[in-house]
Design an enzyme around this catalytic site. Structure first.
Site, short mmCIF file in Angstrom:
data_model
loop_
_atom_site.label_atom_id
_atom_site.label_comp_id
_atom_site.label_asym_id
_atom_site.label_seq_id
_atom_site.Cartn_x
_atom_site.Cartn_y
_atom_site.Cartn_z
N SER A 126 -64.14 80.16 -45.20
CA SER A 126 -64.73 78.94 -44.62
C SER A 126 -66.25 78.99 -44.69
O SER A 126 -66.85 80.06 -44.59
CB SER A 126 -64.28 78.82 -43.15
OG SER A 126 -65.01 77.82 -42.48
N TYR A 151 -63.26 83.05 -34.37
CA TYR A 151 -62.59 82.51 -35.55
C TYR A 151 -63.46 82.75 -36.79
O TYR A 151 -62.99 83.33 -37.78
CB TYR A 151 -62.31 81.00 -35.39
CG TYR A 151 -62.09 80.33 -36.73
CD1 TYR A 151 -63.10 79.61 -37.36
CD2 TYR A 151 -60.87 80.49 -37.39
CE1 TYR A 151 -62.91 79.06 -38.60
CE2 TYR A 151 -60.68 79.93 -38.64
CZ TYR A 151 -61.71 79.22 -39.24
OH TYR A 151 -61.51 78.67 -40.49
N LYS A 155 -63.10 85.37 -40.40
CA LYS A 155 -63.27 85.02 -41.82
C LYS A 155 -64.26 85.99 -42.47
O LYS A 155 -64.06 86.47 -43.58
CB LYS A 155 -63.74 83.57 -41.97
CG LYS A 155 -62.70 82.53 -41.55
CD LYS A 155 -61.42 82.68 -42.35
CE LYS A 155 -60.38 81.65 -41.95
NZ LYS A 155 -59.08 81.87 -42.65
#
Ligand code: WQD
Length: 341
Positions: A126, A151, A155
């Protein structure tokens, strides 16, 4: 044709990618734990392509079950790994749930791939890894910044795990695809975004407001240093995004990769503000959207949009669908899902 495992293949981006993989002639097997999707999505995929993918309901945190899966499907040639928890706000409240779900499952899959004679691995990453980039548009060389949420950190850590593993595993080739903001739905409206509960993301909130499920859209701040004061993002149509996964997979299976770990930004290269997205929706739907400007949302970055040069030149891929196409398909999907044909 080669068999490809798609984890999280019944999710929003996963299901659209399964359609494009089947269109390309790949045999697809899906693993999904159905925590954020429904088995009905299989019917949607099948009704589009005419081919029902193999499907196994499986929690990737259950390592023995993952091992059993790979013993049974030892002819898997590639994995596209979408399965992960992805709600930024929830990750702040439940960091351990995110580190367990997003990191341990990645490790278990990579351990299985190391046992295969060769494997191609595509990782769903992302643009969040960049945080608020110092320079726009954002290239793949932009520095990865201190994650703004657990979150986002999963990644960043995920990319490092893959990179470190590829360095010592000649049989493993991997690409991390850094998505900007995926929006829209397949033109058939047989698959789309199915947010469970109150949508966190802008576009599903817009369509749910327009259809009457939500009272009003809150626009989180119009006092940013941007042309109209609202935040700017690179909204990429999910079908363009799905096609990029097939191109990246082909690159690895045809040994066209230049290193055994690569990263690509996937965006349109164009930034759109929140109010521009609202206006695009109103234009294509003919609906007047009920919204109000409220305070800023904690953690939002001001502006992010992709420099698409590397993906255009190296992958030979570029977006074809527009923001209007995305709004049109998102609205059609919302109307179908809510039964208002
Ligand atoms: C976009 C803009 C909001 C909702 C996140 C993740 C990213 C990826 C995509 C998973 C922002 C504004 C939103 C609303 C609003 N997710 N907004 N009212 O935050 O750019 O990215 O989702 O991979 O990793 O970080 O997307 O759609 O939440 O917000 O005004 O009700 O819309 O402030 O400016 P975001 P978003």
């Amino acid at each position: 044709m080669d068999k490809i495992l798609v984890t999280g293949g019944l999710g929003f981006i996963g299901s659209h990618t399964v359609v494009e993989l089947q269109n390309e002639g790949y045999e697809v097997v899906i693993i999904d734990d159905l925590s954020n999707s429904s088995e009905k999505v299989l019917d949607g995929i099948t009704s589009i392509t005419g081919k029902k993918p193999l499907f196994e309901k499986l929690d990737l945190k259950d390592r023995p079950k993952v091992e059993t899966f790979f013993e049974k499907h030892n002819d898997v040639k590639g994995v596209i790994h979408f399965a992960a928890s992805k709600a930024v706000g929830e990750s702040v409240q439940e960091p351990l749930l995110y580190y367990e779900n997003n990191i341990s499952t990645l490790v278990y899959i990579l351990k299985e791939l190391k046992k295969l004679p060769s494997a191609a691995f595509i990782f769903s990453s992302s643009c969040t890894v960049y945080g608020q980039a110092d320079e726009l548009p954002i290239t793949e060389n932009a520095p990865v910044k201190q994650a703004e949420s657990p979150y986002g950190n999963t990644k960043q850590i995920g990319e490092e795990i893959i990179s470190d593993t590829c360095k010592v595993t000649p049989s493993l080739k991997a690409i991390a695809l850094r998505y900007f903001n995926p929006v829209g739905s397949h033109e058939s409206a047989k698959i789309g975004e199915l947010p469970i509960g109150v949508p966190q993301n802008l576009v599903p909130f817009i369509t749910q407001t327009a259809i009457g499920i939500r009272e009003q859209l809150s626009v989180f701040g119009d006092d940013y240093p941007t042309p109209d004061g609202t935040c700017v993002r690179d909204y990429i149509h999910v079908v363009d995004l799905a096609k990029a996964h097939v191109v990246a997979l082909n690159r690895l299976l045809q040994n066209k990769n230049k290193a055994n770990y690569e990263t690509f930004n996937l965006g349109t290269g164009k930034g759109s503000s929140v109010l521009e997205v609202v206006k695009a929706f109103e234009k294509v739907s003919g609906e007047k959207l009920n919204y109000k400007i409220v305070g800023r949302r904690e953690g939002d970055i001001i502006s992010a949009y992709a420099d698409t040069t590397k993906a255009n030149n190296e992958l030979g891929w570029k977006t074809k669908l527009t923001l209007d196409d995305a709004m049109r398909s998102a609205w059609k999907w919302e109307q179908i899902v809510r039964g208002n044909k």
